[in-house]
Design a protein around this motif. Structure first.
Motif, PDB file in Angstrom:
ATOM      1  N   UNK A  72      -8.882  -3.287  15.154  1.00  9.06           N
ATOM      2  CA  UNK A  72      -7.302  -3.085  15.444  1.00  9.06           C
ATOM      3  C   UNK A  72      -6.868  -3.516  13.689  1.00  9.06           C
ATOM      4  N   UNK A  73      -7.448  -4.294  12.857  1.00  8.24           N
ATOM      5  CA  UNK A  73      -6.809  -4.540  11.716  1.00  8.24           C
ATOM      6  C   UNK A  73      -7.088  -3.331  10.788  1.00  8.24           C
ATOM      7  N   UNK A  74      -8.161  -2.635  11.078  1.00  3.06           N
ATOM      8  CA  UNK A  74      -8.219  -1.583  10.049  1.00  3.06           C
ATOM      9  C   UNK A  74      -7.608  -0.354  10.478  1.00  3.06           C
ATOM     10  N   UNK A  75      -7.135  -0.224  11.706  1.00  3.60           N
ATOM     11  CA  UNK A  75      -6.091   0.787  12.052  1.00  3.60           C
ATOM     12  C   UNK A  75      -4.608   0.246  11.344  1.00  3.60           C
ATOM     13  N   UNK A  76      -4.398  -0.868  11.607  1.00  4.00           N
ATOM     14  CA  UNK A  76      -3.116  -1.395  10.987  1.00  4.00           C
ATOM     15  C   UNK A  76      -3.273  -1.102   9.413  1.00  4.00           C
ATOM     16  N   UNK A  77      -4.140  -1.631   8.778  1.00  4.08           N
ATOM     17  CA  UNK A  77      -4.316  -1.376   7.395  1.00  4.08           C
ATOM     18  C   UNK A  77      -4.358   0.262   7.043  1.00  4.08           C
ATOM     19  N   UNK A  78      -5.039   0.901   7.822  1.00  2.00           N
ATOM     20  CA  UNK A  78      -4.824   2.283   7.522  1.00  2.00           C
ATOM     21  C   UNK A  78      -3.250   3.133   7.450  1.00  2.00           C
ATOM     22  N   UNK A  79      -2.396   2.400   8.288  1.00  2.00           N
ATOM     23  CA  UNK A  79      -1.132   3.014   8.221  1.00  2.00           C
ATOM     24  C   UNK A  79      -0.348   2.242   6.994  1.00  2.00           C
ATOM     25  N   UNK A  80      -0.652   1.241   6.681  1.00  2.00           N
ATOM     26  CA  UNK A  80      -0.203   0.763   5.476  1.00  2.00           C
ATOM     27  C   UNK A  80      -0.438   1.321   4.369  1.00  2.00           C
ATOM     28  N   UNK A  81      -1.688   1.833   4.193  1.00  2.00           N
ATOM     29  CA  UNK A  81      -2.280   2.370   2.817  1.00  2.00           C
ATOM     30  C   UNK A  81      -1.727   3.764   2.953  1.00  2.00           C
ATOM     31  N   UNK A  82      -1.647   4.533   3.980  1.00  4.08           N
ATOM     32  CA  UNK A  82      -1.379   5.884   4.153  1.00  4.08           C
ATOM     33  C   UNK A  82       0.188   6.073   3.762  1.00  4.08           C
ATOM     34  N   UNK A  83       0.963   4.846   4.337  1.00  7.03           N
ATOM     35  CA  UNK A  83       2.517   4.984   4.385  1.00  7.03           C
ATOM     36  C   UNK A  83       2.918   4.373   2.884  1.00  7.03           C
ATOM     37  N   UNK A  84       2.587   3.128   2.849  1.00  6.82           N
ATOM     38  CA  UNK A  84       3.298   2.244   1.755  1.00  6.82           C
ATOM     39  C   UNK A  84       2.430   2.467   0.412  1.00  6.82           C
ATOM     40  N   UNK A  85       1.361   2.615   0.394  1.00  8.61           N
ATOM     41  CA  UNK A  85       0.704   2.513  -0.811  1.00  8.61           C
ATOM     42  C   UNK A  85       0.527   3.746  -1.428  1.00  8.61           C
ATOM     43  N   UNK A  86       0.155   4.750  -0.794  1.00  9.93           N
ATOM     44  CA  UNK A  86       0.106   6.321  -1.050  1.00  9.93           C
ATOM     45  C   UNK A  86       1.319   6.784  -1.333  1.00  9.93           C
ATOM     46  N   UNK A  87       2.425   6.614  -0.718  1.00 14.15           N
ATOM     47  CA  UNK A  87       3.698   7.019  -1.018  1.00 14.15           C
ATOM     48  C   UNK A  87       4.362   6.433  -2.239  1.00 14.15           C
ATOM     49  N   UNK A  88       4.379   5.062  -2.442  1.00 14.86           N
ATOM     50  CA  UNK A  88       4.858   4.375  -3.342  1.00 14.86           C
ATOM     51  C   UNK A  88       4.252   4.765  -4.463  1.00 14.86           C
ATOM     52  N   UNK A  89       2.910   5.000  -4.933  1.00 13.01           N
ATOM     53  CA  UNK A  89       2.179   5.390  -6.008  1.00 13.01           C
ATOM     54  C   UNK A  89       2.717   6.931  -6.130  1.00 13.01           C
ATOM     55  N   UNK A  90       2.483   7.662  -5.126  1.00 16.01           N
ATOM     56  CA  UNK A  90       2.589   9.208  -5.412  1.00 16.01           C
ATOM     57  C   UNK A  90       3.976   9.489  -5.857  1.00 16.01           C
ATOM     58  N   UNK A  91       5.140   8.877  -5.232  1.00 20.48           N
ATOM     59  CA  UNK A  91       6.440   9.334  -5.656  1.00 20.48           C
ATOM     60  C   UNK A  91       6.696   8.755  -6.917  1.00 20.48           C
ATOM     61  N   UNK A  92       6.471   7.516  -7.307  1.00 19.84           N
ATOM     62  CA  UNK A  92       6.445   6.816  -8.543  1.00 19.84           C
ATOM     63  C   UNK A  92       5.976   7.826  -9.493  1.00 19.84           C
ATOM     64  N   UNK A  93       4.814   8.551  -9.443  1.00 23.61           N
ATOM     65  CA  UNK A  93       4.179   9.197 -10.394  1.00 23.61           C
ATOM     66  C   UNK A  93       4.936  10.695 -10.362  1.00 23.61           C
ATOM     67  N   UNK A  94       5.594  10.905  -9.282  1.00 23.48           N
ATOM     68  CA  UNK A  94       6.448  12.558  -9.508  1.00 23.48           C
ATOM     69  C   UNK A  94       7.460  12.323 -10.362  1.00 23.48           C
ATOM     70  N   UNK A  95       8.183  10.901 -10.167  1.00 28.04           N
ATOM     71  CA  UNK A  95       8.993  10.497 -11.191  1.00 28.04           C
ATOM     72  C   UNK A  95       8.742  10.484 -12.534  1.00 28.04           C
ATOM     73  N   UNK A  96       7.505   9.965 -12.651  1.00 24.49           N
ATOM     74  CA  UNK A  96       6.960   9.862 -14.035  1.00 24.49           C
ATOM     75  C   UNK A  96       6.845  11.164 -14.855  1.00 24.49           C
ATOM     76  N   UNK A  97       6.286  11.982 -14.067  1.00 23.93           N
ATOM     77  CA  UNK A  97       5.760  13.340 -14.515  1.00 23.93           C
ATOM     78  C   UNK A  97       7.056  14.413 -14.537  1.00 23.93           C
ATOM     79  N   UNK A  98       8.033  14.033 -14.130  1.00 22.48           N
ATOM     80  CA  UNK A  98       8.984  15.260 -14.008  1.00 22.48           C
ATOM     81  C   UNK A  98       9.229  15.973 -12.826  1.00 22.48           C
TER      82      UNK A  98
END
Length: 275
Positions: A72-98
């Motif tokens: 159960x914890x790994x399923x919850x962590x998967x949601x956190x990683x896919x949503x919070x971590x992935x999008x936060x890093x990805x969108x910040x990168x898209x801001x940085x590279x224009x």
């Protein structure tokens, strides 16, 4: 206004397909967000499986395997990683590279952009959860629920969790000062939440102040909802309130979904205000 709405949805749907392709073509995203829960579940099962079952009776009978407890914890962590971590890093990168600046000059609206990002998280999160459960069942020998009502609980906890994490990821992307610093800013936040929310450590063994702190954030409630799905009812007594308390899980995830929605819309810009 009626003529524009289908265009927004069509652009959003096309962004879902585009974002999903880009996600699976990025080795970093695939390893650190998609495959990471698989790796951690395997590590915990191999490292602690020899100690015997968790929650056994005094005579040594009963309980569940280490892998079953951590699923159960790994399923919850998967949601956190896919949503919070992935999008936060990805969108910040898209801001940085224009990338966002260029998208701001196209007909793509923030709403269509959001649909693309959230849709990608829904697609990848669903695939990840399905594969994780298949691995748990057929590789690790973990029994899965058979009650349809239990799977209904799984569905709404997953949907709430994925969408909430996606909005929070969009909002958190405004925090890093540059794309290069995004990983250093985001990953420690995500890692700390996993340690205090019952993902890597058994939640009932954590000190009360840490449990109270974890209750302020959505991952604790996502993990609790998943434990209600995959753990026997006898494990509900180990929760902070003495039960899985699904109505409270729904309330807290609903609050965080609204918070994430507001924050993502307020903080999102095609370019930084100070750029």
């Amino acid at each position: 206004m009626r003529m524009r709405r289908p265009g927004l949805l069509r652009l959003g749907a096309s962004r879902v397909a585009y974002e999903t392709r880009v996600y699976f073509r990025s080795p970093d995203s695939v390893f650190f967000t998609f495959l990471f829960p698989f790796i951690m579940l395997g590590i915990f099962t191999a490292a602690f499986g020899a100690r015997g079952n968790i929650g056994t009776a005094p005579d040594g009978t009963g309980g569940i395997s280490v892998g079953a407890y951590y699923l159960p914890g790994m399923l919850a962590a998967g949601m956190l990683l896919s949503g919070v971590q992935n999008l936060a890093v990805d969108i910040a990168g898209e801001k940085g590279d224009g990338t966002l600046k260029r998208l701001g000059g196209t007909p793509l609206s923030p709403l269509s952009y959001f649909i693309g990002k959230i849709g990608m998280v829904l697609v990848t999160g669903t695939i990840q959860a399905a594969l994780l459960m298949l691995v748990a069942r057929f590789v690790l020998g973990i029994d899965l629920p058979t009650d349809p009502d239990t799977w209904l609980t799984f569905a709404w906890v997953s949907l709430f969790g994925v969408i909430t994490c996606a909005f929070l990821g969009i909002a958190l992307s405004a925090l890093p000062r540059s794309g290069k610093s995004a990983t250093a800013v985001v990953i420690p936040i995500v890692l700390i939440l996993q340690f205090i929310s019952g993902v890597y450590l058994q939640f009932y063994l954590l000190p009360e102040w840490m449990q109270n702190l974890a209750s302020l954030f959505p991952l604790k409630w996502m993990a609790q909802g998943m434990r209600a799905v995959f753990l026997p009812e006898s494990f509900s007594s180990l929760e902070q309130s003495g039960s899985f308390d699904l109505p409270l899980v729904a309330l807290n995830l609903g609050i965080w979904l609204l918070v994430g929605l507001v924050l993502s819309r307020v903080t999102f810009r095609w370019i930084r205000k100070d750029a």
